[in-house]
Design an enzyme around this catalytic site. Sequence first.
Site, PDB file in Angstrom:
ATOM      1  CB  SER A   9     116.736  82.613  78.381  1.00 38.64           C
ATOM      2  OG  SER A   9     116.094  83.189  77.262  1.00 38.64           O
TER       3      SER A   9
ATOM      4  CE  LYS B 156     113.144  78.582  79.761  1.00 36.59           C
ATOM      5  NZ  LYS B 156     114.232  79.349  79.093  1.00 36.59           N
TER       6      LYS B 156
ATOM      7  CB  SER C  19     112.590  82.481  77.901  1.00 32.66           C
ATOM      8  OG  SER C  19     113.645  81.525  77.858  1.00 32.66           O
TER       9      SER C  19
END
Length: 597
Positions: free
Chosen positions: A172, A74, A148
């Site tokens: 997330s 990420k 997210s």
Amino acid sequence: MNLSFDTTTLREGYLSGKFTVSDIIREVLARIEAGDSKIWICVDTADRLLAQAKEIEEKDPNSLPLYGIPFAVKDNIDVAKLPTTAACPDYRYFADEDATVVAQLRAAGAIPIGKTNLDQFATGLVGVRSPYGIPGNAFDPQYIPGGSSSGSAVSVALGQVSFSLGTDTAGSGRVPACFNNLVGLKPSRGLLSSTGLVPACKSLDCISIFALNAFDAQAALRVAASYDPSDAYSRPNPLSLESPRRAYRDGMTFGVPSPEQLQFFGDENYLNLYLQSIARLEALGFKKQVIDFSPFLAAARLLYEGPWVAERYWAIQDLIKDAPEALHPVTRAIIEKGIDGTAVDAFDATYKLQAFRQETLSLWESVDFLATPTAGTHYTIEQLEADPIQLNSNLGYYTNFMNLLDLSSVAVPTGFTPKKMPFGITLIAPAFHDEKLLSIAHKLQLASELRMGATEHQRFEPVLPAQWDSAPIAVCGAHMSGLPLNHQLTELGATFQRSTSTSPRYRLYALPGTNPPKPGMVRDESNGAAIELELWNLPQSQWAAFISQIPSPLGIGNIELSDGSFVKGFLCEQWATSQAEEVSAHRSWREYLRARS
């Protein structure tokens, strides 16, 4: 190449010579090139990736637990030589070093492919708040991918990589797993180092793991989890590696919210799938108990209604002051509120949270884990954009309390709606019960009989993988990789886990008259040193055979590791050191052998 990227398939292919690490890296790049460009913010160059592959190919596949396994990161987690943006171009910087977790995975043979898209500054559960576009949901691009950690989840679900790193402050690492048919592990707070992570809420952040199955998540966790003194929020795992509390056992009891506390926002399909999932757990032999879910829900409301939004403001305060237009409008609207609270508000919320924690503690005396929906419904992008704040809040109904209450959790896929969109539940337990939850998730995945992610592949084992039927053993001498007696481990099916060291409470001696040369390690509280170790996973069925080969004065005892946990390993009887040369100053049997030669 229609090949599953689950770690078992790749490992079998490497061992058989069916393909090489370089072959897999080329296939990864081809899949990324042919796919949705909005999944990735940055992909490393083919030259650098293939150079890493060549380095790994020079090693024995048995020597590295994640040999040649491709993974995604990420883009709020640092990867050396790649930019970190947190989905904000104006925030962009190049990382000089890997984040600690990335470095550990790389040392275990895994290859970071690049950086994936996310809700800007990890603020959101939806996956649509990024200037780099919206990664398409792996099953239907009209639906949100979840956030997210949107790109991290979709990249695994589509089979572009084997696993990925996300983050999870409010859900997330679980909501995108649910929406893309993946296992999503939200580790216990502090179990994975946050060094090299752009913070959202620094006191609550967790680096999370997305995987095609629970076994792959466990393999990554075992490599990535270790105490990091450079991270102020890092915590050693208080459960020893062989503790029965870390694994599945028969007759466990699980809690479910009372019916009036369940919330599906009018989604009958998700309600029915949840009830089916609970029935499946009961059919597996787990015992259901209805619980009062209200303190969890009350704690959840504190995350965005309380002072923890101020942490998000703190993390990017210079940017939001100097260039507020650089932020996504919804992200900015949420984070700007963090400046409004007072110290009194912070203490008020802290006192409330502590009361909720106390209220939930007694629950764990009667249940081993909770089983809730991961999300109450799944929205389309069109629905979400019409009401972005409220619908995002709805998605946090079953997730926002987790880190505030210091819990561990695993999201598990369990079914599909009539529209062929995925659904899953989340297994929840107190901190540091991560591996117990993963073993339960594995059993549930087998019973659910679903494909992995959005791929065509299924891989279901009739029994738990061998790694769950193994226990770690610490070796400090001739049994270490590359040394003369290492074959005694590998011939019994042991696999390398990681390198580490003891606590600074041990002394190392070169035992005279041993062939091959062997050390003896003894514990000394007052004059010890930290001694290099290797941890190997040895099948429990082979422990007797291994121990029978150990000559006096050596034996197996409890060894304290550098993170404060204990593991079984080689120790020496004190009497044997009286005529032995002490080599503690080298802090490593290997270093002593090099110095002697």
